[in-house]
Design a protein around this motif. Structure first.
Motif, short mmCIF file in Angstrom:
data_model
loop_
_atom_site.label_atom_id
_atom_site.label_comp_id
_atom_site.label_asym_id
_atom_site.label_seq_id
_atom_site.Cartn_x
_atom_site.Cartn_y
_atom_site.Cartn_z
N ASN A 130 0.86 -1.18 0.00
CA ASN A 130 0.00 0.00 0.00
C ASN A 130 0.90 1.23 0.00
O ASN A 130 1.59 1.50 0.96
CB ASN A 130 -0.90 -0.01 1.24
N ASN A 131 0.87 1.96 -1.09
CA ASN A 131 1.64 3.20 -1.21
C ASN A 131 0.66 4.37 -1.24
O ASN A 131 0.21 4.78 -2.31
CB ASN A 131 2.51 3.19 -2.47
N ASP A 132 0.29 4.86 -0.05
CA ASP A 132 -0.66 5.97 0.07
C ASP A 132 -1.98 5.71 -0.65
O ASP A 132 -2.47 6.56 -1.40
CB ASP A 132 -0.02 7.28 -0.43
N GLY A 133 -2.52 4.53 -0.46
CA GLY A 133 -3.81 4.20 -1.05
C GLY A 133 -3.75 3.61 -2.45
O GLY A 133 -4.77 3.25 -3.02
N VAL A 134 -2.55 3.50 -3.01
CA VAL A 134 -2.35 2.85 -4.30
C VAL A 134 -1.72 1.48 -4.02
O VAL A 134 -0.62 1.41 -3.46
CB VAL A 134 -1.45 3.69 -5.24
N TYR A 135 -2.41 0.43 -4.37
CA TYR A 135 -1.95 -0.93 -4.08
C TYR A 135 -1.19 -1.50 -5.27
O TYR A 135 -1.65 -1.41 -6.40
CB TYR A 135 -3.13 -1.82 -3.70
N GLN A 136 -0.04 -2.08 -4.96
CA GLN A 136 0.81 -2.67 -6.00
C GLN A 136 1.08 -4.13 -5.64
O GLN A 136 1.47 -4.43 -4.51
CB GLN A 136 2.12 -1.93 -6.10
N VAL A 137 0.86 -5.02 -6.60
CA VAL A 137 1.13 -6.43 -6.42
C VAL A 137 2.45 -6.76 -7.10
O VAL A 137 2.65 -6.45 -8.28
CB VAL A 137 0.00 -7.31 -7.03
N THR A 138 3.35 -7.38 -6.35
CA THR A 138 4.65 -7.77 -6.88
C THR A 138 4.78 -9.28 -6.83
O THR A 138 4.69 -9.89 -5.76
CB THR A 138 5.80 -7.13 -6.06
N ASP A 139 4.98 -9.89 -7.99
CA ASP A 139 5.25 -11.33 -8.07
C ASP A 139 6.68 -11.54 -7.58
O ASP A 139 7.60 -10.85 -8.01
CB ASP A 139 5.10 -11.79 -9.52
N LEU A 140 6.88 -12.50 -6.70
CA LEU A 140 8.20 -12.72 -6.13
C LEU A 140 9.07 -13.65 -6.97
O LEU A 140 10.07 -14.16 -6.48
CB LEU A 140 8.05 -13.24 -4.70
N GLY A 141 8.70 -13.84 -8.23
CA GLY A 141 9.55 -14.59 -9.14
C GLY A 141 9.43 -16.10 -9.02
O GLY A 141 10.33 -16.82 -9.42
N SER A 142 8.33 -16.57 -8.49
CA SER A 142 8.14 -18.00 -8.36
C SER A 142 7.95 -18.63 -9.74
O SER A 142 7.68 -17.94 -10.71
CB SER A 142 6.92 -18.29 -7.49
N THR A 143 8.07 -19.93 -9.79
CA THR A 143 7.86 -20.63 -11.06
C THR A 143 6.40 -21.03 -11.23
O THR A 143 6.03 -21.57 -12.26
CB THR A 143 8.75 -21.88 -11.16
N ASN A 144 5.57 -20.79 -10.24
CA ASN A 144 4.14 -21.11 -10.32
C ASN A 144 3.38 -19.93 -10.86
O ASN A 144 3.64 -18.82 -10.65
CB ASN A 144 3.58 -21.46 -8.94
#
Length: 64
Positions: free
Chosen positions: A50-64
């Motif tokens: 949560n960056n001041d009400g803006v949500y960011q999803v980050t994939d952690l580089g998994s193979t799934n």
């Protein structure tokens, strides 16, 4: 108010209230904030920030 709706195959959908949460980890591993038991997910799959009400999803580089 922000809500994360989660749909996992063969399970009941559910929601997570994101109010007041700065970071949320998602994956199969027990150390995650949201633990999802499904073979399509890695132990540590993604992080939602949560960056001041803006949500960011980050994939952690998994193979799934």
């Amino acid at each position: 108010m922000a809500t994360l709706s989660i749909y996992v195959p063969d399970q009941e959908p559910f929601a997570v209230d994101l109010a007041g949460i700065e970071q949320l980890s998602v994956g199969r591993g027990p150390g995650n904030d949201v633990v999802l038991d499904h073979i399509s997910l890695s132990g540590s799959h993604a992080v939602i920030q949560n960056n001041d009400g803006v949500y960011q999803v980050t994939d952690l580089g998994s193979t799934n």
